[in-house]
Design a protein around this motif. Structure first.
Motif, PDB file in Angstrom:
ATOM      1  N   VAL A 129      64.587  61.193  29.661  1.00 46.34           N
ATOM      2  CA  VAL A 129      64.612  60.063  30.778  1.00 46.34           C
ATOM      3  C   VAL A 129      63.554  60.124  31.612  1.00 46.34           C
ATOM      4  O   VAL A 129      62.820  59.498  32.251  1.00 46.34           O
ATOM      5  CB  VAL A 129      66.041  59.610  31.145  1.00 46.34           C
ATOM      6  CG1 VAL A 129      65.973  58.461  31.952  1.00 46.34           C
ATOM      7  CG2 VAL A 129      66.714  58.821  29.784  1.00 46.34           C
ATOM      8  N   GLU A 130      63.777  61.596  32.465  1.00 43.08           N
ATOM      9  CA  GLU A 130      62.877  61.814  33.614  1.00 43.08           C
ATOM     10  C   GLU A 130      61.652  61.766  33.191  1.00 43.08           C
ATOM     11  O   GLU A 130      60.615  61.100  33.984  1.00 43.08           O
ATOM     12  CB  GLU A 130      63.396  63.401  34.037  1.00 43.08           C
ATOM     13  CG  GLU A 130      64.475  63.253  34.558  1.00 43.08           C
ATOM     14  CD  GLU A 130      65.081  64.919  34.979  1.00 43.08           C
ATOM     15  OE1 GLU A 130      66.049  64.939  35.838  1.00 43.08           O
ATOM     16  OE2 GLU A 130      64.576  65.649  34.483  1.00 43.08           O
ATOM     17  N   GLN A 131      60.925  62.317  31.948  1.00 40.69           N
ATOM     18  CA  GLN A 131      59.641  62.261  31.699  1.00 40.69           C
ATOM     19  C   GLN A 131      59.146  60.779  31.315  1.00 40.69           C
ATOM     20  O   GLN A 131      57.909  60.365  31.731  1.00 40.69           O
ATOM     21  CB  GLN A 131      59.323  62.979  30.240  1.00 40.69           C
ATOM     22  CG  GLN A 131      59.402  64.666  30.676  1.00 40.69           C
ATOM     23  CD  GLN A 131      58.414  65.177  31.865  1.00 40.69           C
ATOM     24  OE1 GLN A 131      57.127  64.632  31.653  1.00 40.69           O
ATOM     25  NE2 GLN A 131      59.026  65.765  32.671  1.00 40.69           N
ATOM     26  N   TRP A 132      60.079  59.960  30.797  1.00 39.41           N
ATOM     27  CA  TRP A 132      59.763  58.635  30.533  1.00 39.41           C
ATOM     28  C   TRP A 132      59.348  57.971  31.806  1.00 39.41           C
ATOM     29  O   TRP A 132      58.477  57.201  31.984  1.00 39.41           O
ATOM     30  CB  TRP A 132      60.910  57.834  29.751  1.00 39.41           C
ATOM     31  CG  TRP A 132      60.551  56.396  29.683  1.00 39.41           C
ATOM     32  CD1 TRP A 132      61.712  55.547  30.021  1.00 39.41           C
ATOM     33  CD2 TRP A 132      59.907  55.846  28.588  1.00 39.41           C
ATOM     34  NE1 TRP A 132      61.153  54.405  29.686  1.00 39.41           N
ATOM     35  CE2 TRP A 132      60.101  54.393  28.871  1.00 39.41           C
ATOM     36  CE3 TRP A 132      58.686  56.244  27.963  1.00 39.41           C
ATOM     37  CZ2 TRP A 132      59.258  53.373  28.428  1.00 39.41           C
ATOM     38  CZ3 TRP A 132      57.934  55.291  27.482  1.00 39.41           C
ATOM     39  CH2 TRP A 132      58.254  53.746  27.665  1.00 39.41           C
ATOM     40  N   GLN A 133      60.254  58.199  32.863  1.00 43.36           N
ATOM     41  CA  GLN A 133      59.990  57.694  34.283  1.00 43.36           C
ATOM     42  C   GLN A 133      58.582  58.014  34.786  1.00 43.36           C
ATOM     43  O   GLN A 133      58.048  57.344  35.211  1.00 43.36           O
ATOM     44  CB  GLN A 133      61.135  57.827  35.092  1.00 43.36           C
ATOM     45  CG  GLN A 133      62.419  57.195  34.709  1.00 43.36           C
ATOM     46  CD  GLN A 133      62.111  55.641  34.442  1.00 43.36           C
ATOM     47  OE1 GLN A 133      62.142  54.815  35.443  1.00 43.36           O
ATOM     48  NE2 GLN A 133      62.167  55.151  33.171  1.00 43.36           N
ATOM     49  N   VAL A 134      58.300  59.173  34.435  1.00 41.47           N
ATOM     50  CA  VAL A 134      56.810  59.698  35.097  1.00 41.47           C
ATOM     51  C   VAL A 134      56.008  58.991  34.442  1.00 41.47           C
ATOM     52  O   VAL A 134      54.831  58.453  35.058  1.00 41.47           O
ATOM     53  CB  VAL A 134      57.080  61.308  34.888  1.00 41.47           C
ATOM     54  CG1 VAL A 134      55.428  61.906  35.208  1.00 41.47           C
ATOM     55  CG2 VAL A 134      57.911  61.941  35.862  1.00 41.47           C
ATOM     56  N   PHE A 135      55.946  58.848  33.038  1.00 41.78           N
ATOM     57  CA  PHE A 135      55.077  58.175  32.443  1.00 41.78           C
ATOM     58  C   PHE A 135      54.933  56.639  32.919  1.00 41.78           C
ATOM     59  O   PHE A 135      53.875  56.287  33.123  1.00 41.78           O
ATOM     60  CB  PHE A 135      55.319  58.268  30.868  1.00 41.78           C
ATOM     61  CG  PHE A 135      54.272  57.520  29.977  1.00 41.78           C
ATOM     62  CD1 PHE A 135      52.983  58.210  29.706  1.00 41.78           C
ATOM     63  CD2 PHE A 135      54.886  56.468  29.429  1.00 41.78           C
ATOM     64  CE1 PHE A 135      52.266  57.372  29.005  1.00 41.78           C
ATOM     65  CE2 PHE A 135      53.789  55.476  28.677  1.00 41.78           C
ATOM     66  CZ  PHE A 135      52.569  56.009  28.417  1.00 41.78           C
ATOM     67  N   VAL A 136      55.790  56.097  32.945  1.00 44.81           N
ATOM     68  CA  VAL A 136      55.911  54.528  33.375  1.00 44.81           C
ATOM     69  C   VAL A 136      55.324  54.471  34.501  1.00 44.81           C
ATOM     70  O   VAL A 136      54.465  53.773  34.986  1.00 44.81           O
ATOM     71  CB  VAL A 136      57.295  53.817  33.403  1.00 44.81           C
ATOM     72  CG1 VAL A 136      57.378  52.544  33.604  1.00 44.81           C
ATOM     73  CG2 VAL A 136      57.749  53.818  31.632  1.00 44.81           C
ATOM     74  N   ALA A 137      55.620  55.261  35.402  1.00 47.25           N
ATOM     75  CA  ALA A 137      55.279  55.206  37.002  1.00 47.25           C
ATOM     76  C   ALA A 137      53.756  55.492  37.016  1.00 47.25           C
ATOM     77  O   ALA A 137      52.848  54.935  37.851  1.00 47.25           O
ATOM     78  CB  ALA A 137      56.126  55.915  37.914  1.00 47.25           C
ATOM     79  N   GLY A 138      53.443  56.358  36.293  1.00 49.29           N
ATOM     80  CA  GLY A 138      51.922  56.704  36.320  1.00 49.29           C
ATOM     81  C   GLY A 138      51.093  55.847  35.564  1.00 49.29           C
ATOM     82  O   GLY A 138      50.021  55.410  36.152  1.00 49.29           O
ATOM     83  N   GLN A 139      51.541  55.001  34.651  1.00 47.29           N
ATOM     84  CA  GLN A 139      50.801  53.744  33.805  1.00 47.29           C
ATOM     85  C   GLN A 139      50.752  52.557  35.038  1.00 47.29           C
ATOM     86  O   GLN A 139      49.725  52.057  35.090  1.00 47.29           O
ATOM     87  CB  GLN A 139      51.491  53.356  32.629  1.00 47.29           C
ATOM     88  CG  GLN A 139      51.171  54.435  31.616  1.00 47.29           C
ATOM     89  CD  GLN A 139      49.767  54.768  31.091  1.00 47.29           C
ATOM     90  OE1 GLN A 139      49.014  53.930  31.338  1.00 47.29           O
ATOM     91  NE2 GLN A 139      49.684  56.051  31.035  1.00 47.29           N
ATOM     92  N   ARG A 140      51.993  52.523  35.524  1.00 47.56           N
ATOM     93  CA  ARG A 140      51.904  51.509  36.724  1.00 47.56           C
ATOM     94  C   ARG A 140      50.870  51.661  37.697  1.00 47.56           C
ATOM     95  O   ARG A 140      50.306  50.860  38.298  1.00 47.56           O
ATOM     96  CB  ARG A 140      53.200  51.224  37.158  1.00 47.56           C
ATOM     97  CG  ARG A 140      54.096  50.469  36.073  1.00 47.56           C
ATOM     98  CD  ARG A 140      55.678  50.230  36.718  1.00 47.56           C
ATOM     99  NE  ARG A 140      56.149  49.439  35.696  1.00 47.56           N
ATOM    100  CZ  ARG A 140      57.536  48.986  35.987  1.00 47.56           C
ATOM    101  NH1 ARG A 140      58.305  49.773  36.729  1.00 47.56           N
ATOM    102  NH2 ARG A 140      58.330  48.333  35.255  1.00 47.56           N
ATOM    103  N   GLY A 141      50.995  52.903  38.105  1.00 48.28           N
ATOM    104  CA  GLY A 141      49.978  53.343  39.103  1.00 48.28           C
ATOM    105  C   GLY A 141      48.517  53.154  38.917  1.00 48.28           C
ATOM    106  O   GLY A 141      47.882  52.670  39.775  1.00 48.28           O
ATOM    107  N   ARG A 142      48.132  53.484  37.641  1.00 43.47           N
ATOM    108  CA  ARG A 142      46.840  52.998  37.198  1.00 43.47           C
ATOM    109  C   ARG A 142      46.460  51.715  37.115  1.00 43.47           C
ATOM    110  O   ARG A 142      45.394  51.401  37.478  1.00 43.47           O
ATOM    111  CB  ARG A 142      46.689  53.779  35.663  1.00 43.47           C
ATOM    112  CG  ARG A 142      46.348  55.382  35.869  1.00 43.47           C
ATOM    113  CD  ARG A 142      45.981  55.629  34.349  1.00 43.47           C
ATOM    114  NE  ARG A 142      47.206  56.459  33.763  1.00 43.47           N
ATOM    115  CZ  ARG A 142      47.303  57.661  33.753  1.00 43.47           C
ATOM    116  NH1 ARG A 142      46.460  58.431  34.569  1.00 43.47           N
ATOM    117  NH2 ARG A 142      48.215  58.338  33.181  1.00 43.47           N
TER     118      ARG A 142
END
Length: 136
Positions: free
Chosen positions: A116-129
């Motif tokens: 769940v932590e890694q998923w949230q990092v991934f989603v936040a990174g994609q949204r940031g891009r």
């Protein structure tokens, strides 16, 4: 636990892929929380607060998560309903069986937290891009 995260730029959809025997965990996360950061934070807070010998459960709209002594079981509500309802007489002796694939999955508590932590990092990174926060 092995996992892969995907983002399809054409459709704007996120995907979380786990091994087949744990696919229900991915479906639980995506069905219950979609991309709701606040929901994931609440889930993580609860999970982090559990000790190795704790019990806890989450009842969602379609899925339930059970934690018992560091082990996690995710189960679709249709399986829980079948446990409490007898089969109709016409089906009781038949060769019909419920296909439980993708309806339940198990993992360790630490594995779920890390996922769940890694998923949230991934989603936040994609949204940031997508929002232009990261330049390439």
């Amino acid at each position: 636990m092995d996992y892969e995260f995907y983002y399809n730029r054409d459709t704007g959809n996120f995907a979380l892929n786990l091994p087949l025997e744990q696919d229900a965990i991915a479906r639980f996360l995506l069905d219950e929380f979609v991309l709701d950061q606040a929901g994931y934070h609440l889930l993580l807070r609860e999970l982090h607060g559990l000790g190795n010998h704790s019990s806890w459960q989450y009842q969602g709209r379609n899925w339930s998560l059970f934690v018992e002594d560091g082990d996690v079981l995710v189960c679709h509500h249709s399986l829980l309903e079948l446990e409490h309802e007898p089969l109709p007489d016409k089906l009781a002796g038949s060769q019909l069986a419920l296909d439980e694939d993708n309806l339940q999955g198990e993992c360790g508590l630490d594995d779920l937290i890390r996922l769940v932590e890694q998923w949230q990092v991934f989603v936040a990174g994609q949204r940031g891009r997508l929002n232009g926060a990261h330049s390439q």
